[in-house]
Design a protein around this motif. Structure first.
Motif, mmCIF file in Angstrom:
data_model
loop_
_atom_site.group_PDB
_atom_site.id
_atom_site.type_symbol
_atom_site.label_atom_id
_atom_site.label_comp_id
_atom_site.label_asym_id
_atom_site.label_seq_id
_atom_site.Cartn_x
_atom_site.Cartn_y
_atom_site.Cartn_z
ATOM 1 N N LYS A 457 0.198 -2.448 0.092
ATOM 2 C CA LYS A 457 0.975 -2.873 -1.150
ATOM 3 C C LYS A 457 2.547 -1.891 -0.743
ATOM 4 N N ASP A 480 0.229 -1.708 -14.834
ATOM 5 C CA ASP A 480 0.494 -1.020 -13.606
ATOM 6 C C ASP A 480 -0.023 -1.785 -12.585
ATOM 7 N N ASP A 481 0.390 -1.640 -11.316
ATOM 8 C CA ASP A 481 -0.017 -2.515 -10.308
ATOM 9 C C ASP A 481 -0.760 -1.452 -9.313
ATOM 10 N N LYS A 558 -5.769 -4.111 -8.174
ATOM 11 C CA LYS A 558 -4.701 -4.741 -8.747
ATOM 12 C C LYS A 558 -3.971 -4.188 -9.664
ATOM 13 N N GLY A 559 -4.629 -3.270 -10.365
ATOM 14 C CA GLY A 559 -3.976 -2.709 -11.598
ATOM 15 C C GLY A 559 -4.791 -2.674 -12.827
#
Lengths: 722, 121, 154
Positions: A457, A480-481, A558-559
């Protein structure tokens, strides 16, 4: 109250607005906004704060704002490019400016070291040799406001007589300066003798009313020095010929007086000289652009129609909607009164119905119209209080910067739907839960840059804050991610704390929602950032207190996304009025999907009092509201009542069994907490047409409690015996 | 009859400061928040003097002065420019636009009233 | 806030009322109004001494059965009952009593301290005792009349 104190209050209030404006502008620039007006707005915000600070001699604030302003001026004039680095510095500077404003307001001192460090950074951005003291020669302190009565005019020290030769040019009048006033000002400096030179005044036939024809020679005797005399003519410098010479000094000034005049005679003469061309006693202004209307003698009194036809008149149309400022108390009073009106209207309707008027009768129809009108009035009044969520969203960028700095995680905050409007009271109470959730998203949600790199990421994490209207409510998301909820760990914590049994079968959704349980997070394991022992259960409670709901969805790697759904107003609600065991209750219509009459064949017992009802292809829990609220000990037979199929915020469905439905009604929400406290299962109260209080159901809590009570109790028992 | 002063400034603080200083000496004060608003107020009020800020949203002081001067009816109204920017360039631009004089912020009420007296009866 | 700052010799007014055979009083400064009984809407999950809530000119007012709160037998409510509307801190609460009897003007030195033998309930609510014409009247403090903020388990 001391008027200056009041203005001081205004100043600090205005500073808050300017600071918000400042931050918004800088953030927009960070996101690539290159509109000069944005840069200008940022400049103006700093400039205004400096201006006001100057008036109150707030030295620390003035100095910092000045350096900041200089940097913004560089940017405004295109000499400083708004690179990411520069904008980061400016954003930090805006934080320091905010601290300085608050310190000045509270009489504290801000962090001087921090301020000094940013000053150095800002200076590095500025022009060569720019100094913090650039305007110190203006001596801000001396300009501070003091009552006029306390100030006496200083008499200049130099003495003697001066001869002033003054010949205005047409430009002087075009700028609305007036010779007579300037001459009058000279009388304040000493005794004066004035000669009029009208030698250049042409004959009437050839007189150009836009031109200047007169000149004066004035002898000033007194204590005034040359500078004081020249200061009188400061505004007309360049628009006149002006010579100031000491009398008897220079031979150059030697034209002999033609005759003495006093000032009133001069004024009279000045007027007389103009009477033939203009009935108004003012000197002839010269048009900036030679407009045809300006030719004598027609210009003397332009008819109003001309002014209306003037193209400039189109500029007078407001470009933005006109606004007024209203004391909030007045609006609140109005809202209260409209609330009473709604209740009264409902009472009246009920009485009319009870009196046996037919639906089609004039009275009943009139009442229907009244109801319609009342509703419109209420909507309009509510709209007055509606405000964009921007005001609370604006506080978040700073928080993100601070938490990012503390955790060492680079974070980008993305906001959406800032213009979404919601009642002011809702906005005010959003700040705390949002603050907590955003801290949480950065601290717990986002991974460290190293971990992010491993996961492929970008190093910079993203927190998204979004608002939107959805089916009569406002929905706010904090996403959030990051890595998503670590379900293993969450479950383990819950087991360790005895919140669930180790072997309790749980869906992913149920595990995620464990973080909202009271006692899930404790001070010992909450970091500095995520807050002083405040857990997500507190966030959930504060959202619930607003009549809202909160849910989480998370995807590993992923979040996570927290979704809050809140009513647009805390004042009214569309409700389904129902009866339960002799009590009248109100269910919020927004939660109700449909109502149905249960058939015996659709209802199945799961043992104990637990029942499910088949709705088309699926089974949903059937909850007896009377049991849930403790109004009765034995459940109502499903076929004796009506079921309200409801959908919670997380999409979970349940059917609430009530005795009967009375109807739908808009109700005014009254707080139970104002005079009592929160009651589980009850969101608020309202007053019905008969004047009695009815309770508004908190559907999500009823569903959660009914579910949780069964499942959690059962699991605890298992844990205890097993 | 007391004189009416139109003050045009986007800062509430400044507007209140001006009001305090001007009402203190008996002037009547009408206010506007920017150039556009100033023109609107001017359409309904007949100020004897205008005191305007330069840096304002929507329409700045220069634009405002030009608009005022472009109306023949308003050519005789003295306009004082209120600005922290004491540099010659700003003053000249204001004068080019048709300003009558200027006041440097943060102003001293004596200087403010002096300046007004110098341009208005 | 007035009743908690006794100054010796200062004159204060008290409203006395009856619950069964007992007499009590509260500081008149805490009393907003006195009104007749109207049926209350029951509140779920509430202690027995909370009768429910009523509408007081648009505000939702909880009604505390003072008899039950003070540990006496809760009486069946009837139209003869009276609600004393009292201000307790920021909140307004209705106190259900049998009847209001008198307004007493007393100086603080007339108020005798609560004897040590008093029960927990008395310690919680009784601020002092008055002997008026041979009757004993207990001065009640209202701070703890409402149930504690901590929610009882659902």
């Amino acid at each position: 109250m001391d008027p200056l104190e009041a203005i001081r209050g205004t100043f600090f209030q205005e500073c808050e607005e300017q600071l918000a404006e400042l931050e918004t502008g800088l953030l927009a620039m960070e996101n690539g906004d290159t509109d000069p007006e944005t840069i200008n707005a940022v400049f103006r915000a700093v400039h205004s704060i400096k201006g006001g600070a100057g008036a109150f001699s707030l030295e620390a604030l003035i100095r910092f704002a000045h350096v900041f302003e200089t940097a913004m001026d560089e940017m405004r004039s295109g000499r400083l490019a708004p690179t990411d680095e520069v904008l980061k510095t400016l954003l930090r500077a805006s934080d320091v400016l905010a601290d300085l404003v608050r310190a000045a307001r509270d009489g504290d001192t801000a962090d001087e070291a921090r301020s000094a460090a940013i000053v150095e950074e800002l200076k590095a951005l500025g022009p060569e040799g720019a100094s913090e003291e650039a305007e110190s020669e203006e001596d801000w302190g001396d300009f501070s406001f003091q009552p006029l009565s306390a100030v006496t005019l200083e008499t200049p020290a130099a003495a003697g007589a001066w001869q002033v030769r003054f010949r205005p040019r047409a430009d002087l009048y075009a700028k609305a300066n007036e010779s007579a006033l300037l001459l009058r000002e000279l009388t304040r400096l000493g005794e004066i003798v004035v000669e009029l030179d009208d030698s250049e005044l042409p004959d009437l036939e050839s007189l150009d009313p836009e031109a200047a024809h007169l000149a004066w020679t004035v002898t000033v005797t007194g204590d005034a020095d040359e500078a004081a005399i020249r200061e009188v003519f400061e505004f007309v410098d360049g628009d006149c010929e002006l010579e100031v010479t000491p009398v008897g000094g220079d031979a150059d000034a030697g034209t002999a007086p033609l005759g003495d005049l006093d000032i009133s005679a001069l004024l009279a003469e000045l007027q007389d000289s103009q009477v033939p061309v203009a009935p108004e006693p003012e000197p002839e202004p010269e048009p900036v652009a030679a407009a045809p209307v300006a030719t004598a003698p027609a210009r003397a009194a332009p008819p109003p129609t001309e002014a209306a036809a003037d193209p400039a008149a189109t500029h007078r149309k407001p470009e933005a909607g006109a606004t007024i400022r209203v004391d909030l108390e007045r609006v609140d009073r109005l809202i209260d009164l409209v609330g009473e009106l709604v209740i009264n209207q409902a009472m009246l309707s009920q009485r009319v119905m009870e009196a046996g008027f037919a639906r089609a009768s004039g009275v009943a129809m009139g009442l229907d119209e009244l109801e319609q009108l009342t509703r419109e009035i209420q909507d309009s009044v509510m709209a007055i209080r509606a405000q964009p969520v921007k005001s609370v969203f604006q506080r978040m960028p700073r928080l993100v910067r601070e938490v990012a700095a503390m955790t060492g995680k680079p974070v980008r905050l993305v906001t959406e739907g800032e213009g979404t409007e919601v009642d002011k009271t809702v906005i005010e109470r959003l700040a705390d839960p949002l603050t907590h959730m955003i801290r949480n998203a950065i601290d717990h949600g986002l991974e460290s840059p190293e971990k992010r790199a491993e996961a492929g990421k970008p190093a910079e994490g993203q927190v998204r804050l979004a608002a939107a209207h959805r089916s009569g409510r406002i929905v706010i998301e904090v996403a959030d991610d990051g890595a998503g909820i670590n379900r293993e760990r969450v479950k383990q914590i819950a087991v360790d704390k005895g919140l669930i049994a180790a072997d309790a079968p749980m869906s992913d959704e149920e595990i995620d929602n464990l973080i909202f349980m009271p006692g899930f997070s404790t001070a010992s394991e909450v970091s500095d950032i995520s807050g002083r022992g405040v857990g997500m259960d507190v966030v959930r409670r504060s959202i619930q207190a607003l009549g809202g709901r909160i849910a989480i969805s998370s995807r590993p790697g992923k979040g996570s996304t927290f979704t809050m759904s809140l009513p647009l107003t805390l004042a009214v609600l569309d409700g389904m009025v129902v009866s339960v065991e002799g009590q009248t209750l109100v269910a919020p219509i927004t939660a109700i999907v449909e109502t149905l009459l249960p058939k015996a064949s659709d209802v199945h017992s799961l043992g104990g009092h637990a029942r499910v009802i088949a709705i088309r292809d699926s089974y949903v829990p059937l909850i007896d509201v009377g049991m849930a609220l403790g109004y009765r000990a034995e459940p109502l037979a499903a076929t004796q009542g009506v079921a309200l199929l409801i959908e919670g915020e997380g999409g979970q469905r349940a059917a609430l069994l009530v005795d009967a439905i009375q109807g739908q009604r808009q109700v005014v929400i009254k707080s139970l907490e104002a005079n009592y406290r929160q009651v589980p299962g009850v969101a608020a109260a309202t007053i019905l047409g008969d004047g009695r209080v009815a309770l508004i159901l908190d559907i999500d809590t009823i569903v959660a409690v009914s579910r949780g009570a069964d499942s959690l109790r059962a699991e605890k028992r298992l844990a205890a015996t097993g | 009859m007391s004189m009416t002063v139109l003050t045009v400034d986007d800062s509430r603080t400044m507007r209140e400061m001006l009001r305090l200083a001007l009402t203190d000496v008996g002037y009547r004060v009408v206010q506007a928040e920017d150039g556009i608003h100033g023109l609107e107020v001017l359409a309904t009020e007949n100020p004897d003097v205008i005191v305007t800020d330069i840096n304002m949203p929507r329409m700045d002081g220069f634009g405002f002065i030009e608009e005022v001067r472009s109306d023949p009816q308003n050519r005789g109204i003295p306009i004082l420019v209120l600005t922290t920017e004491s540099d010659a360039e700003k003053k000249n631009r204001a004068r080019m636009a048709g300003a009558t004089g200027w006041i440097v912020k943060p102003f001293n009420p004596v200087k403010l009233v002096d300046a007004i007296r110098r341009v208005a009866a | 806030m007035n009743q908690t700052t006794p100054t010796p010799g200062a004159l204060r007014e008290l409203i006395s009322f009856r619950i069964g055979a007992q007499e009590f009083c509260v500081d008149i400064m805490d009393v907003r109004e006195i009104r007749g009984w109207t049926a209350a809407t029951a509140l779920p999950q509430s202690p027995a001494f909370v009768k429910g809530v009523i509408n007081l000119r648009g505000a939702v007012l909880p009604i505390v059965d003072l008899a039950a709160r003070l540990g006496f037998e809760s009486s069946e409510t009837s139209d003869r009952h009276v609600i004393i509307v009292a201000q307790i801190g920021e909140q307004v609460v209705g106190l259900l009593v049998d009847a209001v009897s008198d307004i007493l003007s007393v100086t603080d030195d007339v108020i005798q301290p609560t004897p040590e033998v008093a029960s927990d309930t008395a310690k919680t609510f009784v601020r002092g005792l008055l002997a008026i014409e041979g009757r004993m009247i207990s001065l009640i403090g209202l701070e703890r009349v409402l149930p504690d903020v901590v929610l009882e388990a659902a």
